[in-house]
Design a protein around this motif. Structure first.
Motif: not given
Length: 368
Positions: A266-278, A295-300, A302-304
């Motif tokens: 749930l949380f991973e795909y919410f992030i994947n849609q670019g919404l939680m990050v925004n 690169w900060i986005v890439f790191t986040l 990758l961790w996700e």
């Protein structure tokens, strides 16, 4: 004695009772590689449809909207959120995972259906030419292929060494990277239509891997008789057939595996849609215009991905060790619905949040 019997069953299921150790080692590596490729191919179409979501929506000019003036915004938004494509990509998957574990397990017929549906999905989306209904139908069929493939191959994995769970999970994770990058890279050389047509090679690879690379065990489990040790006499042990009612009664005991896995997705795909990050970044817009470096986005991300993959593989690996072998095939299939339910919930949540973020004004960089 029961523990020894269980170990004998596991050894037989993973092919460790063969006389030739070198042949057994080769078979083991071959199966590990096959499950990695099958995981990649199974999720590849699903990932590509998500990567192409914005392109699919933009093919129909009636669904494109630019945030209205006089807002200080240059966002290009869709009246239909990409979360809608996520839902079209996951709801059929949820449906098939809710039903397939309770149906007869004909693995070869199921995999033939997966390959056919995967190829059909790519063809429909590539030839939609602005017809949104046709494009969404292709996404739905691709989703059915992915869902049926996952529930089938996870259930089938109990007949092999437990290590195939790890390579399967790695392959599904690799699909996220390889699918998105290959789609983006091919768009530099081909149109979106030709790109999707070129991806018809993926269901072909899936078929070759399942029927020619994977070494299929006997349809029954071989167990040596008497003391459970290795001997010359063998007995064929059939896993007990389960009624639908008995399969349903397994569900409450599986919730301890399913609920945490569902929440992770749930949380991973919410992030994947670019919404939680925004949403998070909106609180920092007084300092940065979104984020200072990609690169900060890439790191986040990758961790996700590492967290999601670890949750997935450890859930099913634990199940393969803790659940009795006669219940394992059905239980693995039932538990596979947890991630899809979490993804579906993420799709529903993403649409209203998308609409809010889309109409927010872009911030000004400090000093601009």
């Amino acid at each position: 004695m029961s523990s020894q019997r269980e170990k004998s069953i596991e050894a037989a299921a993973s092919g460790r009772c063969k006389a030739d150790p070198n042949s057994d080692a080769r078979t083991g590596w071959r199966n590990l590689a096959a499950f990695w490729v099958l995981g990649l191919c199974n999720n590849y179409g699903y990932v590509v449809m998500l990567s192409a979501a914005h392109d699919i929506l933009n093919r129909d000019s009636t669904v494109v909207e630019t945030c209205p003036e006089p807002r200080n915004s240059t966002r290009s938004c869709n009246q239909v959120s990409t979360g809608a494509i996520l839902l079209a990509d996951i709801l059929p998957c949820v449906f098939i995972k809710l039903t397939a574990p309770f149906l007869p397990f004909f693995v070869h017929a199921r995999m033939a259906t997966c390959v056919l549906f995967s190829a059909t999905g790519f063809l429909l989306v590539s030839m939609s030419d602005g017809r949104l209904i046709m494009a969404v139908a292709g996404v739905v069929i691709t989703s059915l292929s992915s869902g049926l493939g996952e529930v089938t191959l996870l259930s089938y994995s109990h007949r092999f060494s437990k290590s195939v769970i790890s390579t399967w999970s790695s392959g599904t994770g690799g699909a996220g990277i390889i699918g998105a990058l290959s789609y983006t890279w091919l768009l530099y050389f081909l149109s979106s239509k030709d790109t999707l047509l070129a991806m018809l090679v993926v269901p072909a690879i899936q078929a070759i891997t399942f029927w020619l690379v994977l070494t299929h065990p006997e349809p029954t489990i071989t167990l040596v008789t008497d003391n459970g040790g290795v001997g010359s006499q063998e007995q064929i042990i059939e896993a007990p057939k389960m009624s639908t009612a008995r399969k349903i009664r397994l569900v409450p005991g599986l919730l301890k595996y399913m609920i945490p896995l569902g929440l992770v997705y749930l949380f991973e795909y919410f992030i994947n849609q670019g919404l939680m990050v925004n949403v998070i970044l909106l609180t920092f817009e007084a300092v940065y215009y979104y984020i200072p470096t990609i690169w900060i986005v890439f790191t986040l991300v990758l961790w996700e991905g590492l967290l999601g993959g670890a949750a997935y593989v450890n859930t099913f690996y634990r199940m393969s060790k803790e659940i009795p072998w006669e219940q394992r095939e059905v239980s693995l299939g039932i538990a596979s619905m947890a991630d899809s339910i979490g993804i579906a919930m993420a799709g529903w949540l993403s649409m209203p949040v998308h609409n809010v973020i889309c109409h927010l004004p872009l911030p000004q960089r400090v000093g601009s």
